[in-house]
Design a protein around this motif. Structure first.
Motif, PDB file in Angstrom:
ATOM      1  N   SER A   4       0.833  -1.197   0.000  1.00  0.00           N
ATOM      2  CA  SER A   4       0.000   0.000   0.000  1.00  0.00           C
ATOM      3  C   SER A   4       0.863   1.240   0.000  1.00  0.00           C
ATOM      4  CB  SER A   4      -0.895   0.003   1.249  1.00  0.00           C
ATOM      5  OG  SER A   4      -0.112   0.218   2.412  1.00  0.00           O
ATOM      6  N   ALA A   5       0.212   2.412  -0.133  1.00  0.00           N
ATOM      7  CA  ALA A   5       0.938   3.674  -0.137  1.00  0.00           C
ATOM      8  C   ALA A   5       1.657   3.899   1.196  1.00  0.00           C
ATOM      9  CB  ALA A   5      -0.028   4.822  -0.408  1.00  0.00           C
ATOM     10  N   GLU A   6       1.164   3.289   2.270  1.00  0.00           N
ATOM     11  CA  GLU A   6       1.772   3.453   3.583  1.00  0.00           C
ATOM     12  C   GLU A   6       2.938   2.490   3.802  1.00  0.00           C
ATOM     13  OE1 GLU A   6      -1.626   2.912   3.218  1.00  0.00           O
ATOM     14  OE2 GLU A   6      -2.019   5.065   3.200  1.00  0.00           O
ATOM     15  N   GLY A   7       3.197   1.623   2.836  1.00  0.00           N
ATOM     16  CA  GLY A   7       4.266   0.651   2.965  1.00  0.00           C
ATOM     17  C   GLY A   7       3.722  -0.709   3.333  1.00  0.00           C
ATOM     18  N   PRO A   8       4.597  -1.665   3.604  1.00  0.00           N
ATOM     19  CA  PRO A   8       4.155  -3.027   3.917  1.00  0.00           C
ATOM     20  C   PRO A   8       3.358  -3.071   5.211  1.00  0.00           C
ATOM     21  CG  PRO A   8       6.499  -2.774   4.344  1.00  0.00           C
ATOM     22  CD  PRO A   8       6.065  -1.534   3.639  1.00  0.00           C
ATOM     23  N   ARG A   9       2.435  -4.007   5.287  1.00  0.00           N
ATOM     24  CA  ARG A   9       1.642  -4.166   6.504  1.00  0.00           C
ATOM     25  C   ARG A   9       2.501  -4.586   7.682  1.00  0.00           C
ATOM     26  NH1 ARG A   9      -2.318  -8.349   3.909  1.00  0.00           N
ATOM     27  NH2 ARG A   9      -0.428  -8.559   2.650  1.00  0.00           N
ATOM     28  N   TYR A  10       3.475  -5.433   7.426  1.00  0.00           N
ATOM     29  CA  TYR A  10       4.293  -5.979   8.503  1.00  0.00           C
ATOM     30  C   TYR A  10       5.757  -5.699   8.208  1.00  0.00           C
ATOM     31  CZ  TYR A  10      -0.138  -8.352   9.192  1.00  0.00           C
ATOM     32  OH  TYR A  10      -1.471  -8.603   9.366  1.00  0.00           O
ATOM     33  N   LYS A  11       6.425  -5.074   9.157  1.00  0.00           N
ATOM     34  CA  LYS A  11       7.829  -4.734   8.999  1.00  0.00           C
ATOM     35  C   LYS A  11       8.448  -4.615  10.385  1.00  0.00           C
ATOM     36  CE  LYS A  11       6.451   0.126   8.533  1.00  0.00           C
ATOM     37  NZ  LYS A  11       6.470   1.323   7.648  1.00  0.00           N
ATOM     38  N   GLY A  12       9.751  -4.595  10.430  1.00  0.00           N
ATOM     39  CA  GLY A  12      10.437  -4.451  11.705  1.00  0.00           C
ATOM     40  C   GLY A  12      11.037  -5.765  12.177  1.00  0.00           C
ATOM     41  N   VAL A  13      11.105  -5.937  13.494  1.00  0.00           N
ATOM     42  CA  VAL A  13      11.754  -7.077  14.122  1.00  0.00           C
ATOM     43  C   VAL A  13      10.686  -8.081  14.554  1.00  0.00           C
ATOM     44  CG1 VAL A  13      13.263  -7.831  15.991  1.00  0.00           C
ATOM     45  CG2 VAL A  13      13.647  -5.604  14.907  1.00  0.00           C
ATOM     46  N   PHE A  14      10.699  -9.250  13.936  1.00  0.00           N
ATOM     47  CA  PHE A  14       9.758 -10.335  14.232  1.00  0.00           C
ATOM     48  C   PHE A  14      10.559 -11.572  14.638  1.00  0.00           C
ATOM     49  CE2 PHE A  14       6.737  -7.646  12.302  1.00  0.00           C
ATOM     50  CZ  PHE A  14       5.459  -8.206  12.317  1.00  0.00           C
ATOM     51  N   PRO A  15      11.059 -11.638  15.860  1.00  0.00           N
ATOM     52  CA  PRO A  15      11.890 -12.776  16.249  1.00  0.00           C
ATOM     53  C   PRO A  15      11.088 -14.066  16.392  1.00  0.00           C
ATOM     54  CG  PRO A  15      11.515 -11.338  18.113  1.00  0.00           C
ATOM     55  CD  PRO A  15      10.940 -10.643  16.925  1.00  0.00           C
ATOM     56  N   VAL A  16      11.804 -15.168  16.304  1.00  0.00           N
ATOM     57  CA  VAL A  16      11.207 -16.492  16.491  1.00  0.00           C
ATOM     58  C   VAL A  16      11.145 -16.811  17.978  1.00  0.00           C
ATOM     59  CG1 VAL A  16      11.514 -18.965  16.103  1.00  0.00           C
ATOM     60  CG2 VAL A  16      11.973 -17.332  14.252  1.00  0.00           C
ATOM     61  N   ALA A  17       9.976 -17.189  18.442  1.00  0.00           N
ATOM     62  CA  ALA A  17       9.820 -17.594  19.841  1.00  0.00           C
ATOM     63  C   ALA A  17      10.251 -19.043  20.016  1.00  0.00           C
ATOM     64  CB  ALA A  17       8.372 -17.426  20.278  1.00  0.00           C
ATOM     65  N   PRO A  18      11.022 -19.334  21.047  1.00  0.00           N
ATOM     66  CA  PRO A  18      11.333 -20.733  21.327  1.00  0.00           C
ATOM     67  C   PRO A  18      10.097 -21.442  21.857  1.00  0.00           C
ATOM     68  CG  PRO A  18      12.066 -19.363  23.139  1.00  0.00           C
ATOM     69  CD  PRO A  18      11.550 -18.424  22.081  1.00  0.00           C
ATOM     70  N   THR A  19      10.050 -22.751  21.700  1.00  0.00           N
ATOM     71  CA  THR A  19       9.030 -23.560  22.369  1.00  0.00           C
ATOM     72  C   THR A  19       9.615 -23.990  23.708  1.00  0.00           C
ATOM     73  OG1 THR A  19       8.135 -24.335  20.269  1.00  0.00           O
ATOM     74  CG2 THR A  19       7.575 -25.606  22.235  1.00  0.00           C
ATOM     75  N   ILE A  20       8.893 -23.723  24.782  1.00  0.00           N
ATOM     76  CA  ILE A  20       9.417 -23.948  26.120  1.00  0.00           C
ATOM     77  C   ILE A  20       8.948 -25.310  26.645  1.00  0.00           C
ATOM     78  CG2 ILE A  20       9.648 -23.000  28.435  1.00  0.00           C
ATOM     79  CD1 ILE A  20      10.710 -21.218  26.100  1.00  0.00           C
ATOM     80  N   PHE A  21       9.911 -26.082  27.132  1.00  0.00           N
ATOM     81  CA  PHE A  21       9.633 -27.385  27.730  1.00  0.00           C
ATOM     82  C   PHE A  21      10.018 -27.366  29.205  1.00  0.00           C
ATOM     83  CE2 PHE A  21      10.965 -28.232  23.271  1.00  0.00           C
ATOM     84  CZ  PHE A  21       9.749 -28.704  22.787  1.00  0.00           C
ATOM     85  N   ASP A  22       9.454 -28.290  29.962  1.00  0.00           N
ATOM     86  CA  ASP A  22       9.902 -28.466  31.343  1.00  0.00           C
ATOM     87  C   ASP A  22      11.011 -29.513  31.387  1.00  0.00           C
ATOM     88  OD1 ASP A  22       8.701 -31.016  31.271  1.00  0.00           O
ATOM     89  OD2 ASP A  22       6.890 -30.344  32.309  1.00  0.00           O
ATOM     90  N   ALA A  23      11.473 -29.838  32.578  1.00  0.00           N
ATOM     91  CA  ALA A  23      12.607 -30.748  32.716  1.00  0.00           C
ATOM     92  C   ALA A  23      12.290 -32.160  32.248  1.00  0.00           C
ATOM     93  CB  ALA A  23      13.071 -30.774  34.166  1.00  0.00           C
ATOM     94  N   ARG A  24      11.001 -32.482  32.103  1.00  0.00           N
ATOM     95  CA  ARG A  24      10.601 -33.808  31.602  1.00  0.00           C
ATOM     96  C   ARG A  24      10.444 -33.820  30.086  1.00  0.00           C
ATOM     97  NH1 ARG A  24       5.105 -34.520  34.300  1.00  0.00           N
ATOM     98  NH2 ARG A  24       5.061 -32.339  33.595  1.00  0.00           N
ATOM     99  N   GLY A  25      10.603 -32.659  29.453  1.00  0.00           N
ATOM    100  CA  GLY A  25      10.435 -32.572  28.011  1.00  0.00           C
ATOM    101  C   GLY A  25       9.005 -32.326  27.579  1.00  0.00           C
ATOM    102  N   GLU A  26       8.133 -31.974  28.524  1.00  0.00           N
ATOM    103  CA  GLU A  26       6.744 -31.658  28.195  1.00  0.00           C
ATOM    104  C   GLU A  26       6.586 -30.158  27.963  1.00  0.00           C
ATOM    105  OE1 GLU A  26       4.564 -34.017  27.744  1.00  0.00           O
ATOM    106  OE2 GLU A  26       5.925 -35.605  28.426  1.00  0.00           O
ATOM    107  N   LEU A  27       5.558 -29.784  27.224  1.00  0.00           N
ATOM    108  CA  LEU A  27       5.309 -28.367  27.007  1.00  0.00           C
ATOM    109  C   LEU A  27       5.118 -27.643  28.337  1.00  0.00           C
ATOM    110  CD1 LEU A  27       2.758 -28.297  24.031  1.00  0.00           C
ATOM    111  CD2 LEU A  27       5.223 -27.863  23.941  1.00  0.00           C
TER     112      LEU A  27
END
Length: 310
Positions: A4-27
């Motif tokens: 669009s005339a205002e530029g892209p809808r999404y720009k800037g810093v979009f880091p990847v979030a890690p998936t967090i597990f507990d010590a047993r390997g569960e979410l």
């Protein structure tokens, strides 16, 4: 899809979030939400989930759904969320993408179809793959052009898909000579290239910005540092951006070459953001000396992650 005339809808810093597990390997969904809150507080313009740096390859379909549902509900539109939906099958990728859109995803990120060391698809099959996914959704598709797929994607082919496939409009370029590829892609695709983005932990961020990149998808450990580079650049102060790049590049390089996806979790654990930094087996933990080097570099930069949870 055009800008669009205002530029892209999404720009800037979009880091990847890690998936967090507990010590047993569960979410650990509570820890997942804390990781997301830190990333937003640290200046992320948006967040990507379920990517390779999120260990998406270690998750069951039910776990993928749990992470997506939890994160999108928790974010509550504070920032846009990109959901990675890559799969070898176009039907399954389309179904994943439609489900992500229904949950509130702003965009999906997809690699070209591949499997193992030898299963690859030619350009006609890749074109039909992305057309199938596009037909299933009404949000943008970001094509992830990454070495892990082992699939050559020429700028000419990427530009053609941007012009001909409705939702294909963002591109995360992580190949060798990324800046040259971004420059050529923009030249060929014009306004159909809404989002030419940098990746690979921002190790080539300055040349990629000079080539026309409008977004950076990095690791999730220090969005505040990446913003120190990108913000002055966008404001027209390239010298300040270069100075910031020089400051943060040793940490960026250390993540890219020494730690990989384990860097973000180690930093978050050190700063009290999450309780467990373990990746899911068979990924081994960082060597203590490697981890110490990571923390030393982040401490020198006063990275927010090391104090956010304390």
């Amino acid at each position: 899809m055009t800008t669009s005339a205002e530029g892209p809808r999404y720009k800037g810093v979009f880091p990847v979030a890690p998936t967090i597990f507990d010590a047993r390997g569960e979410l650990d969904l509570q820890g997942q939400c804390r990781a997301i809150d830190f990333m937003i507080d640290a200046g992320s313009n948006g967040i990507c989930i379920l990517a390779n740096f999120s260990e998406q390859f270690s998750l069951t379909d039910a776990e993928r759904d749990a992470v997506a549902e939890t994160v999108l509900k928790h974010v509550a539109d504070r920032v846009p969320v990109i959901v990675t939906t890559s799969h070898f099958s176009p039907r399954i990728c389309a179904e994943r993408s439609a489900r992500a859109e229904a949950l509130g995803a702003a965009m999906v990120m997809v690699m070209p179809p591949y499997h193992g060391a030898t299963f690859r698809v030619g350009e006609p099959g890749i074109y039909d793959f992305f057309r199938t996914v596009s037909d299933a959704i009404s949000i943008p598709i970001m094509i992830q052009d990454a070495p892990v797929a082992g699939t050559p994607l020429s700028p000419e082919f990427l530009a053609r898909m941007a012009k001909e496939i409705e939702q294909v409009s963002y591109f995360k370029i992580e190949t060798a000579m990324a800046a040259a590829k971004l420059r050529r892609l923009i030249e060929l695709g014009g306004t159909a290239i809404e989002g030419p983005w940098d990746g690979e932990e921002a190790i080539t961020l300055m040349p990629d910005l000079d080539a026309g990149a409008t977004g950076a998808m990095t690791g999730g450990g220090y969005p505040d540092g990446i913003r120190q580079i990108l913000d002055p650049y966008v404001a027209g102060d390239r010298e300040a951006a270069m100075q910031a790049y020089e400051r943060w590049l040793p940490l960026i390089n250390y993540e890219n070459r020494q730690c990989g996806l384990l860097a973000c979790k180690a930093l978050m654990k050190e700063g009290g953001v999450i309780a467990c930094e373990d990746a899911r087996a068979p990924l081994a933990p960082l060597h203590p000396a490697t981890r110490a080097g990571l923390i030393e570099l982040a401490s020198r930069l006063d990275a927010m992650v090391l104090k956010w949870g304390k």
